[in-house]
Design an enzyme around this catalytic site. Structure first.
Site, mmCIF file in Angstrom:
data_model
loop_
_atom_site.group_PDB
_atom_site.id
_atom_site.type_symbol
_atom_site.label_atom_id
_atom_site.label_comp_id
_atom_site.label_asym_id
_atom_site.label_seq_id
_atom_site.Cartn_x
_atom_site.Cartn_y
_atom_site.Cartn_z
ATOM 1 N N LYS A 65 10.926 3.839 3.659
ATOM 2 C CA LYS A 65 9.848 4.705 3.392
ATOM 3 C C LYS A 65 9.952 6.127 3.603
ATOM 4 O O LYS A 65 10.853 6.415 4.287
ATOM 5 C CB LYS A 65 8.578 4.022 3.988
ATOM 6 C CG LYS A 65 8.181 2.619 3.643
ATOM 7 C CD LYS A 65 7.973 2.193 1.991
ATOM 8 C CE LYS A 65 7.088 1.252 1.705
ATOM 9 N NZ LYS A 65 7.819 0.048 1.863
HETATM 10 C C1 LIG Z 1 6.795 -1.479 1.827
HETATM 11 C C2 LIG Z 1 5.593 -1.850 1.128
HETATM 12 C C3 LIG Z 1 4.704 -2.710 1.635
HETATM 13 C C4 LIG Z 1 4.785 -3.355 2.960
HETATM 14 O O1 LIG Z 1 5.500 -2.718 4.134
HETATM 15 P P1 LIG Z 1 6.459 -3.415 5.073
HETATM 16 O O2 LIG Z 1 6.475 -2.246 6.149
HETATM 17 O O3 LIG Z 1 7.724 -3.473 4.658
HETATM 18 O O4 LIG Z 1 5.872 -4.800 5.599
HETATM 19 C C5 LIG Z 1 3.318 -2.818 1.193
HETATM 20 N N1 LIG Z 1 3.125 -2.405 -0.014
HETATM 21 C C6 LIG Z 1 3.928 -1.530 -0.730
HETATM 22 C C7 LIG Z 1 3.586 -0.921 -2.060
HETATM 23 C C8 LIG Z 1 5.122 -1.516 -0.231
HETATM 24 O O5 LIG Z 1 5.980 -0.295 -0.925
#
Ligand SMILES: *Cc1c(COP(=O)(O)O)cnc(C)c1O
Length: 397
Positions: free
Chosen positions: A186
């Site tokens: 992210k």
């Molecule tokens: C990455 C992501 C998640 C979940 O996050 P994690 O930390 O990997 O559990 C949820 N929604 C979206 C749109 C994402 O891109």
């Protein structure tokens, strides 16, 4: 978008603060922790950056969604409206609570189509969950009006659009609750982590308790605390929070570089006949983590995607055939393949996803290409990439 590109001394320093005390847990051990409270510090800084009263840090973006829903009282049999284009975490977090995901079409914003949302509302609907995919947002104004009209919760999944805004408000802060992920890919990362923000004290209290076995967090003797509610363990560790603190300080620089790189790429392909861009709702500002565009047909999009990769333009995605981000790839959801027995509320009420018409979503997704924007590129590298993109697309169209 990846914050891991800028990992450096600042992150090491923060983690070392924790390693030196050896207190890897965010709660307790007050005498031994040398006044290091990384998770708490992150929560305060993040709430401020997101113009929100409250932030609850948790172990992932997926758990953030579950904690957010639980803290607002969503439970078994409640319906939560979500888009066909998102990450699998959307339905996972809903179904975790025995709630029922209701999948609806997206439009040219690549997020929830407000008309499709309104048509999907039933007496069981509790929440609308827009997902701000690939750096840009849903039409939050229209969705908020629907929520007010039908008395529903608005929960923003801003995991992929941190730092963007709508109507002058940071994404995630416009609705009743907002969720973020700090997983490794992210815009900023904790290694693993997530956050829930809101302006409602009651949600903060519930989230705080739910993510730590129902602990009331009163006093400084964990064992003596009471448990006003059943909860779970979705806690973040101090080590992860420490990394996040250093990353959060870099967020605005990351966004500025992304915007610059995005601008160069967009300009290079914007006057090619047949290339159009994803619609950003009025007053919306992207976080520029992806450049998203449409080609005239599914066939040209597929061809262009292949040609872009062959030309060395890595980080371009064709979500339509992706295993993780579009309904077409979710065979496990469509056929309810769970390890154990599903809650009856879900089994009885979930749509027949193998036979639901999502042709409106197909119309947009089959023509969409998303190109990741990295921060580590030199200006020359971005120019070269933009030039390659232009040549490849001109060759196809
Ligand atoms: C990455 C992501 C998640 C979940 O996050 P994690 O930390 O990997 O559990 C949820 N929604 C979206 C749109 C994402 O891109």
């Amino acid at each position: 978008m990846p914050g891991f590109e800028v990992f450096g001394d600042e992150e090491r320093k923060q983690v070392n603060d924790v390693l030196e005390t050896g207190i890897l847990m965010r709660y307790g051990f007050d005498g031994m922790r040398n006044n290091q409270w990384k998770a708490k510090e992150f929560e305060e800084a993040f709430a401020e950056r997101m113009h929100s009263n409250h932030c609850q840090l948790v172990s992932s973006g997926t758990s953030a969604l579950t904690v957010a829903l639980a803290s607002a009282g969503v439970g078994a049999g409640d319906e939560v409206i979500m888009p066909t284009f998102t990450f699998v975490a959307s339905f996972e977090s809903i179904m975790m609570l025995g709630a029922v995901p209701v999948l609806v079409d997206i439009d040219d914003t690549l997020t929830l189509d407000p008309h499709a949302v309104e048509a999907a509302i039933t007496p069981r609907t509790r929440c609308i969950m827009p997902v701000h995919m690939c750096g840009s947002m849903a039409d939050l104004k229209a969705l908020k009006a629907i929520c007010e009209n039908y008395n529903l919760l608005l929960l923003e999944d801003a995991c992929q659009a941190i730092g963007g805004s709508f109507d002058g408000k940071p994404l995630g802060s416009y609705g009743d609750l907002g969720c973020f992920s700090f997983d490794f890919v992210k815009t900023i990362t904790c290694g693993e982590g997530g956050a829930v923000i809101s302006n409602f004290e009651q949600y903060k209290i519930h989230a705080d308790q739910y993510q730590d076995h129902g602990h009331d967090h009163e006093g400084n003797d964990r064992g003596a605390e009471t448990h006003p509610t059943l909860g779970y363990n979705f806690r973040i560790s101090e080590l992860n929070a420490a990394v996040g603190l250093a990353q959060l300080a870099k967020l605005d620089d990351i966004l500025a570089v992304q915007e610059k790189h995005y601008g160069i790429m967009r300009k290079a392909i914007s006057d090619i006949p047949g290339v159009t861009f994803r619609r950003v709702p009025e007053t919306g500002v992207e976080n520029y983590s992806f450049l998203n565009f449409f080609l005239p047909t599914g066939e040209t999009a597929q061809k262009a995607h292949k040609a872009l990769l062959e030309a060395g333009v890595d980080g371009c995605f064709y979500w339509y055939t992706n295993n993780w981000h579009y309904i077409n790839g979710w065979e496990h959801l469509r056929n309810l393949k769970s390890l154990g027995r599903m809650p009856s509320e879900i089994k009885e009420h979930i749509q027949d996803l193998n036979n639901t018409d999502f042709s409106k979503s197909d119309h947009w997704m089959s023509r969409t290409i998303s190109c990741l924007v990295k921060v580590g590129w030199t200006e020359e590298e971005v120019e070269q990439r933009a030039d390659k993109m232009r040549k490849v697309l001109e060759g196809i169209l």
